[in-house]
Design an enzyme around this catalytic site. Structure first.
Site, mmCIF file in Angstrom:
data_model
loop_
_atom_site.group_PDB
_atom_site.id
_atom_site.type_symbol
_atom_site.label_atom_id
_atom_site.label_comp_id
_atom_site.label_asym_id
_atom_site.label_seq_id
_atom_site.Cartn_x
_atom_site.Cartn_y
_atom_site.Cartn_z
ATOM 1 N N GLU A 21 0.838 -1.210 0.000
ATOM 2 C CA GLU A 21 0.000 0.000 0.000
ATOM 3 C C GLU A 21 0.872 1.258 0.000
ATOM 4 O O GLU A 21 2.074 1.205 0.292
ATOM 5 C CB GLU A 21 -0.946 0.013 1.205
ATOM 6 C CG GLU A 21 -0.241 0.095 2.546
ATOM 7 C CD GLU A 21 -1.073 0.785 3.626
ATOM 8 O OE1 GLU A 21 -1.601 1.894 3.390
ATOM 9 O OE2 GLU A 21 -1.178 0.200 4.725
ATOM 10 N N LYS A 154 -3.449 -1.399 15.631
ATOM 11 C CA LYS A 154 -2.936 -0.541 16.701
ATOM 12 C C LYS A 154 -3.950 -0.402 17.824
ATOM 13 O O LYS A 154 -5.150 -0.442 17.591
ATOM 14 C CB LYS A 154 -2.683 0.849 16.143
ATOM 15 C CG LYS A 154 -1.349 1.001 15.517
ATOM 16 C CD LYS A 154 -0.969 2.481 15.541
ATOM 17 C CE LYS A 154 0.335 2.632 14.823
ATOM 18 N NZ LYS A 154 0.165 2.264 13.396
HETATM 19 N N1 PSU Z 1 -2.614 1.543 10.559
HETATM 20 C C1 PSU Z 1 -1.282 1.698 10.724
HETATM 21 N N2 PSU Z 1 -0.575 2.411 9.795
HETATM 22 C C2 PSU Z 1 -1.178 2.965 8.704
HETATM 23 C C3 PSU Z 1 -2.590 2.776 8.531
HETATM 24 C C4 PSU Z 1 -3.250 2.055 9.474
HETATM 25 O O1 PSU Z 1 -0.750 1.206 11.705
HETATM 26 O O2 PSU Z 1 -0.503 3.623 7.889
HETATM 27 C C5 PSU Z 1 -3.268 3.335 7.315
HETATM 28 C C6 PSU Z 1 -3.549 2.216 6.293
HETATM 29 O O3 PSU Z 1 -3.436 2.736 4.995
HETATM 30 C C7 PSU Z 1 -4.983 1.845 6.591
HETATM 31 C C8 PSU Z 1 -5.561 3.199 6.909
HETATM 32 O O4 PSU Z 1 -5.648 1.219 5.516
HETATM 33 O O5 PSU Z 1 -4.548 3.848 7.664
HETATM 34 C C9 PSU Z 1 -6.838 3.133 7.693
HETATM 35 O O6 PSU Z 1 -7.385 4.405 7.788
HETATM 36 P P1 PSU Z 1 -8.925 4.599 8.183
HETATM 37 O O7 PSU Z 1 -9.007 4.213 9.626
HETATM 38 O O8 PSU Z 1 -9.211 6.051 7.934
HETATM 39 O O9 PSU Z 1 -9.698 3.679 7.274
#
Ligand code: PSU
Ligand code: MN
Length: 300
Positions: A21, A154
């Site tokens: 990603e 996390k």
């Molecule tokens: N969790 C992490 N590092 C990240 C992300 C999530 O530990 O960089 C990023 C990933 O791209 C994940 C996104 O798909 O954040 C999720 O964001 P949201 O909660 O807005 O869907």
């Protein structure tokens, strides 16, 4: 969609390919180290014998596999936006620069015929009840045939609720050499797992069994805990988590800004310790995904 020649060649020959990603590069890791780390993640996939395919929207085109210029744009261009599945078409139509999340990367990977994907952490159900916030990573994986290798989620998220949603959405969950669900910076999020695998070949066998049984349309998560030596100090982690959640609430951060805000807060407040841990776990996931992709290709 534009598939990088090296990736297209590997796919046509049935060789191992791993999707990566780009939101992790643009919004998850601080500049300027992010570009170097992005290259290291690709090198980690190669070290296992697979071809990396970092995915992003560049000039409105969905690129499957980036050259170094495109990687540098994602890492350093101020116009880059975080793109989930629902945003893909609008950013593409206006010719924009977009970094893909787990959800949109998984979507494009599957569309390109790539079924193994490595990242750091999965999105999930956020804390807080009034404004319900659940990552599209979960709903997308409920209908996308991709294996995601990650270090769990996390603790900025509601881990228990995330695990319940994984179950409801039929998203498979395997622990790699662990029976505990990993908590990204920490090896153990406090929640147990039902399924453990110990080799890439076992993962490949599960993938083939899913095809046989027709459950391969759903996503599968391979949860790979951070190495013991790379784990963040738990007391530091708990302290920064508490103050970070309070800071996000105080700043009124909502929507797609929540995750990047908390990631940056961790990197600042731990004076780089969380970044070191983050890099270590992503590289480990990239190596494991490469090994799984090789085993999967060999067993095809
Ligand atoms: N969790 C992490 N590092 C990240 C992300 C999530 O530990 O960089 C990023 C990933 O791209 C994940 C996104 O798909 O954040 C999720 O964001 P949201 O909660 O807005 O869907
Ligand atoms: Mn959200």
């Amino acid at each position: 969609m534009l598939i990088h020649p090296e990736v297209a060649e590997a796919l046509a020959a049935g060789r191992a390919v791993v999707a990566l990603e780009s939101t992790i590069i643009s919004h998850g890791l601080p500049r300027p180290e992010n570009l170097r780390i992005a290259r290291e993640i690709e090198a980690a996939v190669r070290s296992s014998g697979a071809v990396p395919a970092t995915i992003a929207l560049v000039d409105g085109v969905a690129r499957i596999g980036l050259d170094d210029d495109a990687l540098a744009q994602i890492a350093g261009d101020d116009s880059v936006v975080k793109v989930s599945v629902r945003d893909l078409a609008s950013v593409a139509a206006r010719g924009g620069l977009g970094a893909t999340t787990v959800a949109s990367t998984a979507h494009l990977a599957a569309r390109a015929g790539i079924h193994i994907f490595a990242t750091g952490g999965l999105g999930g159900v956020h804390r807080g009840i009034e404004l319900y916030d659940e990552s599209a990573d979960l709903t997308t994986l409920s209908r996308t045939p991709v294996l995601v290798v990650c270090a769990g989620v996390k603790s900025i998220l509601n881990v228990g609720a995330t695990m319940e949603r994984l179950e409801s959405l039929n998203i498979g969950l395997l622990g790699y050499r662990t029976d505990r669900f990993p908590g990204f910076y920490l090896r153990d999020s406090g929640y147990g797992l039902y399924d453990t695998v110990t080799t890439p070949e076992e993962v490949a066998a599960v993938l083939h069994a899913r095809t046989e049984l027709g459950t391969d349309g759903y996503g599968l998560v391979l949860a790979n805990p951070i190495a013991e030596t790379d784990e963040l100090d738990r007391a530091l982690h708990d302290r920064v988590l508490t103050s970070g959640l309070a800071a996000a609430t105080a700043a009124g951060v909502t929507g797609k800004e929540v995750t990047p805000f908390l990631l940056a807060y961790f990197h600042e407040q731990t004076h780089g310790a969380s970044l070191t841990a983050n890099v270590a776990l992503v590289l480990s996931n990239a190596r494991l995904a490469g090994a799984v992709a090789v085993a999967y290709a060999a067993a095809a």
